[in-house]
Design an enzyme around this catalytic site. Structure first.
Site, PDB file in Angstrom:
ATOM      1  N   LYS A 251     -36.457  54.089 -27.991  1.00 58.88           N
ATOM      2  CA  LYS A 251     -37.216  52.671 -28.100  1.00 58.88           C
ATOM      3  C   LYS A 251     -35.827  52.096 -28.196  1.00 58.88           C
ATOM      4  O   LYS A 251     -34.844  52.033 -28.294  1.00 58.88           O
ATOM      5  CB  LYS A 251     -37.671  52.708 -29.607  1.00 58.88           C
ATOM      6  CG  LYS A 251     -37.489  50.827 -29.854  1.00 58.88           C
ATOM      7  CD  LYS A 251     -38.483  50.984 -31.832  1.00 58.88           C
ATOM      8  CE  LYS A 251     -38.608  49.747 -31.836  1.00 58.88           C
ATOM      9  NZ  LYS A 251     -38.182  48.009 -31.216  1.00 58.88           N
ATOM     10  N   ARG A 417     -51.669  45.145 -32.517  1.00 56.06           N
ATOM     11  CA  ARG A 417     -50.541  46.055 -33.342  1.00 56.06           C
ATOM     12  C   ARG A 417     -51.621  47.407 -34.379  1.00 56.06           C
ATOM     13  O   ARG A 417     -52.413  47.190 -34.952  1.00 56.06           O
ATOM     14  CB  ARG A 417     -50.295  45.190 -34.289  1.00 56.06           C
ATOM     15  CG  ARG A 417     -48.778  46.092 -35.224  1.00 56.06           C
ATOM     16  CD  ARG A 417     -48.755  45.862 -36.234  1.00 56.06           C
ATOM     17  NE  ARG A 417     -47.364  44.003 -35.580  1.00 56.06           N
ATOM     18  CZ  ARG A 417     -46.721  44.200 -35.062  1.00 56.06           C
ATOM     19  NH1 ARG A 417     -45.806  45.846 -35.200  1.00 56.06           N
ATOM     20  NH2 ARG A 417     -45.957  43.371 -34.952  1.00 56.06           N
TER      21      ARG A 417
HETATM   22  P1  AMP Z   1     -40.186  46.099 -32.524  1.00 56.56           P
HETATM   23  O1  AMP Z   1     -40.173  44.818 -32.324  1.00 56.56           O
HETATM   24  O2  AMP Z   1     -39.489  46.048 -33.757  1.00 56.56           O
HETATM   25  O3  AMP Z   1     -41.559  45.720 -33.337  1.00 56.56           O
HETATM   26  O4  AMP Z   1     -39.963  46.922 -31.757  1.00 56.56           O
HETATM   27  C1  AMP Z   1     -40.630  46.757 -30.335  1.00 56.56           C
HETATM   28  C2  AMP Z   1     -40.540  46.206 -28.934  1.00 56.56           C
HETATM   29  O5  AMP Z   1     -40.098  47.711 -29.130  1.00 56.56           O
HETATM   30  C3  AMP Z   1     -41.081  45.937 -28.083  1.00 56.56           C
HETATM   31  O6  AMP Z   1     -42.194  44.956 -28.117  1.00 56.56           O
HETATM   32  C4  AMP Z   1     -39.963  46.961 -26.804  1.00 56.56           C
HETATM   33  O7  AMP Z   1     -39.610  45.131 -26.728  1.00 56.56           O
HETATM   34  C5  AMP Z   1     -39.595  47.497 -27.097  1.00 56.56           C
HETATM   35  N1  AMP Z   1     -39.548  48.444 -26.894  1.00 56.56           N
HETATM   36  C6  AMP Z   1     -37.672  49.723 -26.867  1.00 56.56           C
HETATM   37  N2  AMP Z   1     -38.680  50.439 -26.244  1.00 56.56           N
HETATM   38  C7  AMP Z   1     -39.866  50.638 -25.941  1.00 56.56           C
HETATM   39  C8  AMP Z   1     -40.786  51.793 -25.498  1.00 56.56           C
HETATM   40  N3  AMP Z   1     -40.118  52.888 -25.630  1.00 56.56           N
HETATM   41  N4  AMP Z   1     -42.114  51.723 -25.625  1.00 56.56           N
HETATM   42  C9  AMP Z   1     -42.554  50.114 -26.125  1.00 56.56           C
HETATM   43  N5  AMP Z   1     -41.431  49.631 -26.710  1.00 56.56           N
HETATM   44  C10 AMP Z   1     -40.117  49.138 -26.576  1.00 56.56           C
END
Ligand code: AMP
Length: 584
Positions: A251, A417
């Site tokens: 991530k 989501r």
């Molecule tokens: P959050 O912002 O904490 O809800 O995490 C989701 C976000 O992580 C997504 O909107 C992407 O911007 C980011 N992201 C980073 N790496 C990945 C990945 N491998 N797959 C999907 N999203 C990712």
């Protein structure tokens, strides 16, 4: 069509607190409209002339609108300025001054929708040194022929703040009611999720009914609402939820980008689906070079890197969000894109395919390069493999991992989501909760060292089911002097004289704001609270969820709109996650 008919409908919408009633008012209107007028009125109801992702903005500043109001009403600007300080809403000021106008212009004639659209387009296109004067002239020209209610909404349309409380979900309900049945609502919503264009969906429905809407396909140039992840507190729980096997990816901590790669041009959209092509011209060009298909839509995370290509923390990539000096920022802050999904390839809709198929199409469609990469991904079968993978992700300065379902049904669910994607971050190991993205809905005046400033903010989460913003904390920690000083500039244009109808709060701040600005907040714990309204009565009668010791992280989430902030359901799932963590 007369513009007054539309203004009257906006007025009725503003006057009701009930979403059901709003739906029925809107559907009655929608049924009577020509398809193209329907499209335009849908945009106007959102304070726009186009869908959200369209770059152009009407965006007139309050002061400029008030200069038009002064000109048309003959009331001195100084008096209007006083009213504005008290009232904050140029629409209401225009309404009351036009009501008191001694006599309407001799040449005044009823305003038509066509005339309103024509002048608004002129306002939007006004350029050059005298663009402000031109904007004022076109608005004044409309106000001359306006009655009080028409004036209220003209001023609100040009500032982009309608205050009628009809969000996109209500419009979708009304469209289903006007042109189909409740059972058609999911198809209509899907069409919106894959085009992000309410006006286009409305016009298609009015022209060809629900069948035409079902035929709407993903296409280059129409941004797709992003899919989002749920969270769970441990890797074994994630594997359990994924039936023992899943894909895991690093991530990355950067900016999410949805790239629409056409034959000759590329457009990049942010997670809020704003056009960001000018922020990452290098990425746009490189994606076109490396893409083997004529057309593709992909998603990836843009991450800043140091001269040796190592990933840097999120803050570095935000330099690319600046409005000016982009050439220098491109040079000073090199970035890479780590692609993680493909939503369309060679004209074919990939969103309906399972994850593994999408990933292999993504791998086949691009030649990788220094700047264009794939996310590191592995198939995980045991908790041990998952823990190792997580360790490697942290070693590479990633935030954590994203687990992705390998099931048959693991389609790309635009705009939703769910547990097809589950995130797991380093913070979950250390803290009881994840960070929150909260909307500012109010402010309290400061005392002592903070006298004369806003000292604390009332913060809320979004309830997707009711469309309301429910409070979770009063936030007064984590603000440095510069931030405290910048608050009025950031917030005052959203002041609302009364509690905005979409805000559900028991705590009364000194100043209310229309929910707009999103701040990242961390907290020690989510607790049950009698004074906050988030999830009130769900875990315990008479109590909602509140944050203990909330602290601003310093990150203003410009990339998120109010509807993209933390939801009530997420707060509930974090509360459950916290209870599980405490038990273990
Ligand atoms: P959050 O912002 O904490 O809800 O995490 C989701 C976000 O992580 C997504 O909107 C992407 O911007 C980011 N992201 C980073 N790496 C990945 C990945 N491998 N797959 C999907 N999203 C990712």
């Amino acid at each position: 069509m007369l513009y007054s008919e539309i203004a009257d409908v906006f007025d009725r919408l503003e006057g009701t607190g009930s979403r059901l009633e709003m739906t029925s008012i809107l559907s009655d209107l929608f049924r009577t409209l020509e398809p193209s007028s329907l499209r335009n009125i849908v945009y106007l109801s959102q304070g726009k002339l186009h869908p959200n992702f369209h770059g152009a903005e009407l965006g007139m500043a309050d002061k400029l609108v008030l200069r038009s109001v002064a000109f048309v009403s003959g009331v001195p600007e100084s008096r209007i300025d006083e009213l504005w300080k008290k009232e904050g809403d140029p629409g209401k000021i225009a309404e009351s001054l036009i009501k008191n106008r001694k006599q309407a212009s001799l040449f005044s004639e009823p305003l038509t929708l066509e005339k309103v659209l024509k002048n608004l387009t002129l306002i939007e296109n006004a350029e050059g040194k005298d663009s402000q004067d031109k904007k004022m002239k076109y608005l004044s020209n409309l106000l001359m022929d306006s009655g009080p209610v028409e004036a209220r909404y003209l001023c609100r349309i040009v500032t982009g703040r309608m205050r009628i409380g009809a969000g996109s979900m209500t419009i979708l309900d009304a469209l289903a009611e006007a042109f189909g049945t409740k059972a058609d609502r999911p198809d209509i919503e899907r069409a919106f999720n894959i085009t992000c264009d309410l006006g286009f969906v409305a016009e298609t429905l009015a022209l060809g009914g629900v069948d035409a809407v079902k035929d709407i396909k993903v296409a280059v140039g129409s941004p797709i609402k992003v899919m989002l992840a749920e969270r769970l507190p441990s890797i074994p729980l994630i594997l359990d939820r994924m039936e023992g096997r899943c894909a895991m990816e690093f991530k990355y901590d950067g900016i999410r980008v949805q790239a629409h790669i056409g034959k000759d041009s590329v457009k990049l959209y942010s997670r809020r689906l704003e056009d960001m092509t000018s922020n990452f011209p290098d990425i746009a060009a490189e994606l076109r070079r490396q893409c083997r298909a004529d057309e593709a839509i992909i998603e990836g995370e843009c991450v800043a890197v140091d001269p040796d290509g190592n990933m840097l923390p999120f803050q570095n990539v935000t330099h690319r969000r600046k409005k000016h000096g982009m050439d220098k920022a491109v040079e000073d802050y090199p970035v890479k894109i780590f692609m993680f999904d493909i939503l369309m390839a060679g004209g074919e809709d990939m969103t309906v395919r399972p994850f593994e198929e999408r990933r292999s199409v993504l791998e086949r469609t691009f030649d990788l390069s220094e700047m264009v990469k794939l996310t590191t991904m592995e198939i995980i079968n045991t908790p041990k493999e998952g823990e190792d993978f997580f360790g490697r992700a942290l070693g590479k300065k990633c935030e954590g991992i994203m687990a992705k379902s390998l099931s048959e049904g693991s389609v790309y669910r635009a705009g939703s989501r769910g547990f097809l994607w589950i995130k797991y971050k380093k913070d979950y190991e250390e803290a009881l909760t994840d960070s929150f993205d909260l909307v500012v809905v109010g402010a309290f005046y400061g005392r002592g060292k903070r006298a004369g400033k806003y000292g604390a903010l009332l913060m809320a989460v979004f309830d997707e089911e009711t469309g309301e913003y429910c409070t979770v904390c009063k936030l007064g920690t984590g603000f440095d002097d510069a931030f405290l000083d910048s608050m009025p500039d950031m917030l005052d244009e959203y002041i609302s004289e009364e509690r905005p109808r979409m805000v559900d709060a028991d705590m009364i701040p000194d100043v209310w704001f229309l929910p707009t600005v999103v701040l990242e907040v961390v907290a020690a714990e989510i607790s049950l609270s009698p004074i906050h309204t988030a999830a009130k009565g769900i875990v315990k009668e008479d109590a909602g969820l509140g944050l203990r010791f909330p602290r601003f992280t310093g990150r203003v989430r410009e990339d998120k709109g109010p509807e993209e902030c933390t939801t009530v359901n997420e707060a509930l799932s974090m509360f459950e996650m916290q209870s599980q963590n405490k038990e273990s």
